[in-house]
Design a protein around this motif. Structure first.
Motif, mmCIF file in Angstrom:
data_model
loop_
_atom_site.group_PDB
_atom_site.id
_atom_site.type_symbol
_atom_site.label_atom_id
_atom_site.label_comp_id
_atom_site.label_asym_id
_atom_site.label_seq_id
_atom_site.Cartn_x
_atom_site.Cartn_y
_atom_site.Cartn_z
ATOM 1 N N ASP A 56 -12.118 -12.551 -23.962
ATOM 2 C CA ASP A 56 -13.387 -13.036 -23.405
ATOM 3 C C ASP A 56 -13.943 -11.983 -22.450
ATOM 4 O O ASP A 56 -13.867 -12.120 -21.227
ATOM 5 N N PRO A 57 -14.521 -10.911 -23.022
ATOM 6 C CA PRO A 57 -14.946 -9.767 -22.195
ATOM 7 C C PRO A 57 -16.019 -10.079 -21.151
ATOM 8 O O PRO A 57 -16.106 -9.395 -20.146
ATOM 9 N N ALA A 58 -16.810 -11.104 -21.372
ATOM 10 C CA ALA A 58 -17.893 -11.405 -20.431
ATOM 11 C C ALA A 58 -17.480 -12.406 -19.356
ATOM 12 O O ALA A 58 -18.291 -12.745 -18.496
ATOM 13 N N ASN A 59 -16.244 -12.869 -19.367
ATOM 14 C CA ASN A 59 -15.808 -13.900 -18.431
ATOM 15 C C ASN A 59 -15.783 -13.343 -17.004
ATOM 16 O O ASN A 59 -15.001 -12.448 -16.693
ATOM 17 N N PRO A 60 -16.620 -13.897 -16.108
ATOM 18 C CA PRO A 60 -16.687 -13.365 -14.741
ATOM 19 C C PRO A 60 -15.419 -13.633 -13.934
ATOM 20 O O PRO A 60 -15.103 -12.874 -13.020
ATOM 21 N N PHE A 61 -14.674 -14.667 -14.264
ATOM 22 C CA PHE A 61 -13.460 -14.987 -13.528
ATOM 23 C C PHE A 61 -12.368 -13.970 -13.828
ATOM 24 O O PHE A 61 -11.637 -13.544 -12.933
ATOM 25 N N ILE A 62 -12.268 -13.596 -15.084
ATOM 26 C CA ILE A 62 -11.289 -12.575 -15.469
ATOM 27 C C ILE A 62 -11.664 -11.243 -14.816
ATOM 28 O O ILE A 62 -10.810 -10.550 -14.258
ATOM 29 N N ARG A 63 -12.926 -10.910 -14.869
ATOM 30 C CA ARG A 63 -13.379 -9.653 -14.240
ATOM 31 C C ARG A 63 -13.076 -9.645 -12.747
ATOM 32 O O ARG A 63 -12.672 -8.624 -12.189
ATOM 33 N N ASN A 64 -13.290 -10.778 -12.101
ATOM 34 C CA ASN A 64 -13.045 -10.845 -10.665
ATOM 35 C C ASN A 64 -11.556 -10.687 -10.353
ATOM 36 O O ASN A 64 -11.188 -10.042 -9.374
ATOM 37 N N ASN A 65 -10.697 -11.261 -11.184
ATOM 38 C CA ASN A 65 -9.261 -11.082 -10.960
ATOM 39 C C ASN A 65 -8.839 -9.642 -11.209
ATOM 40 O O ASN A 65 -7.971 -9.119 -10.514
ATOM 41 N N LEU A 66 -9.465 -8.988 -12.193
ATOM 42 C CA LEU A 66 -9.182 -7.560 -12.403
ATOM 43 C C LEU A 66 -9.629 -6.747 -11.188
ATOM 44 O O LEU A 66 -8.942 -5.811 -10.774
ATOM 45 N N ALA A 67 -10.781 -7.115 -10.616
ATOM 46 C CA ALA A 67 -11.261 -6.429 -9.413
ATOM 47 C C ALA A 67 -10.316 -6.692 -8.236
ATOM 48 O O ALA A 67 -10.011 -5.777 -7.461
ATOM 49 N N LEU A 68 -9.839 -7.917 -8.109
ATOM 50 C CA LEU A 68 -8.872 -8.248 -7.061
ATOM 51 C C LEU A 68 -7.609 -7.415 -7.230
ATOM 52 O O LEU A 68 -7.105 -6.828 -6.274
ATOM 53 N N LEU A 69 -7.123 -7.341 -8.450
ATOM 54 C CA LEU A 69 -5.916 -6.552 -8.725
ATOM 55 C C LEU A 69 -6.141 -5.085 -8.381
ATOM 56 O O LEU A 69 -5.276 -4.453 -7.761
ATOM 57 N N ALA A 70 -7.291 -4.549 -8.757
ATOM 58 C CA ALA A 70 -7.587 -3.147 -8.438
ATOM 59 C C ALA A 70 -7.603 -2.926 -6.932
ATOM 60 O O ALA A 70 -7.064 -1.932 -6.433
ATOM 61 N N GLU A 71 -8.184 -3.859 -6.198
ATOM 62 C CA GLU A 71 -8.245 -3.732 -4.737
ATOM 63 C C GLU A 71 -6.850 -3.823 -4.122
ATOM 64 O O GLU A 71 -6.506 -3.046 -3.241
ATOM 65 N N VAL A 72 -6.067 -4.769 -4.599
ATOM 66 C CA VAL A 72 -4.715 -4.947 -4.063
ATOM 67 C C VAL A 72 -3.873 -3.703 -4.342
ATOM 68 O O VAL A 72 -3.155 -3.221 -3.458
ATOM 69 N N THR A 73 -3.956 -3.171 -5.545
ATOM 70 C CA THR A 73 -3.152 -1.995 -5.869
ATOM 71 C C THR A 73 -3.639 -0.757 -5.118
ATOM 72 O O THR A 73 -2.842 0.131 -4.825
ATOM 73 N N ARG A 74 -4.926 -0.701 -4.798
ATOM 74 C CA ARG A 74 -5.433 0.423 -3.985
ATOM 75 C C ARG A 74 -4.865 0.384 -2.576
ATOM 76 O O ARG A 74 -4.642 1.437 -1.963
ATOM 77 N N THR A 75 -4.621 -0.820 -2.064
ATOM 78 C CA THR A 75 -4.123 -0.937 -0.700
ATOM 79 C C THR A 75 -2.609 -0.764 -0.618
ATOM 80 O O THR A 75 -2.064 -0.631 0.453
ATOM 81 N N LYS A 76 -1.941 -0.781 -1.746
ATOM 82 C CA LYS A 76 -0.482 -0.587 -1.789
ATOM 83 C C LYS A 76 -0.204 0.815 -2.294
ATOM 84 O O LYS A 76 -0.538 1.158 -3.420
ATOM 85 N N GLU A 77 0.407 1.650 -1.487
ATOM 86 C CA GLU A 77 0.694 3.021 -1.889
ATOM 87 C C GLU A 77 1.732 3.046 -2.982
ATOM 88 O O GLU A 77 2.788 2.428 -2.884
ATOM 89 N N GLY A 78 1.416 3.767 -4.048
ATOM 90 C CA GLY A 78 2.366 3.983 -5.126
ATOM 91 C C GLY A 78 2.572 2.815 -6.053
ATOM 92 O O GLY A 78 3.370 2.888 -6.952
ATOM 93 N N VAL A 79 1.868 1.709 -5.859
ATOM 94 C CA VAL A 79 2.026 0.565 -6.740
ATOM 95 C C VAL A 79 0.851 0.508 -7.690
ATOM 96 O O VAL A 79 -0.278 0.420 -7.272
ATOM 97 N N ARG A 80 1.136 0.600 -8.980
ATOM 98 C CA ARG A 80 0.096 0.496 -10.021
ATOM 99 C C ARG A 80 0.683 0.024 -11.282
ATOM 100 O O ARG A 80 1.744 0.194 -11.658
#
Length: 196
Positions: free
Chosen positions: A172-196
């Protein structure tokens, strides 16, 4: 007296619609509202998860759908469990959602409530079992995968979260909830050094 009954019914229906639509920020969870996840750093985007399970019937056994599609009554165990979840009372939410699952073992909504409650209680092995039952009812829908991906975020398992959320996005590529969780994950991993 009738005003209180109508008000409670309105709040219960609003909660169901809210749960079916999303979960955001520091007072909600994927599929169910609650307190901010401990695994998410302060200042991260609002976590959002799609929990519209009843609308996702592809691949589900038709014999299971009528029970699954039955709306919750304002005073039933599931509704009470969801209200406890919204209030951040995850132990009580787990108890009531477990009772709902026992009463209606084919209810995807009840399994989702139970899984989300286990996630908040950090009982991830039990959450995995509940998600497994949910998948048996609904299949691996984008909404279910999104919720499981969010569960992995709560656990700090960012690699599995990423893979699961990408699978949800592919469905479901247009699902805004999935996109938001991907954005959350990207933000969380940016704040954690070396975690990806």
């Amino acid at each position: 007296m009738s005003i209180d009954v109508h008000r409670f019914a309105f709040v219960a229906l609003s909660g169901l619609l809210w749960l079916a639509g999303c979960e955001t920020t520091a007072v909600k969870l994927p599929e169910l509202p609650g307190a901010a996840p401990a695994a998410v750093a302060v200042g991260t985007p609002a976590p959002v998860a799609d929990v519209d399970i009843t609308g996702s019937t592809a691949g589900a056994d038709p014999k299971l759908l009528p029970d699954n599609m039955t709306p919750s009554l304002p005073n039933d165990d599931l509704s009470v469990g969801k209200e406890h979840f919204r209030q951040g009372q995850y132990g009580m939410a787990e108890k009531m959602c477990r009772r709902a699952v026992e009463a209606a073992p084919r209810s995807a909504e009840a399994w989702l409530c139970l899984a989300a409650s286990y996630d908040r209680l950090k009982r991830f092995e039990l959450a995995d079992r509940a998600y497994g039952q949910l998948i048996k009812i609904t299949g691996r829908t984008p909404a279910v995968l999104n919720n499981i991906g969010y569960s992995y975020i709560l656990r700090g398992d960012y690699r599995r979260a990423h893979a699961t959320l990408l699978a949800a996005e592919a469905g479901d590529p247009a699902n805004p909830f999935i996109r938001n969780n991907l954005a959350l994950l990207a933000e969380v991993t940016r704040t954690k050094e070396g975690v990806r």
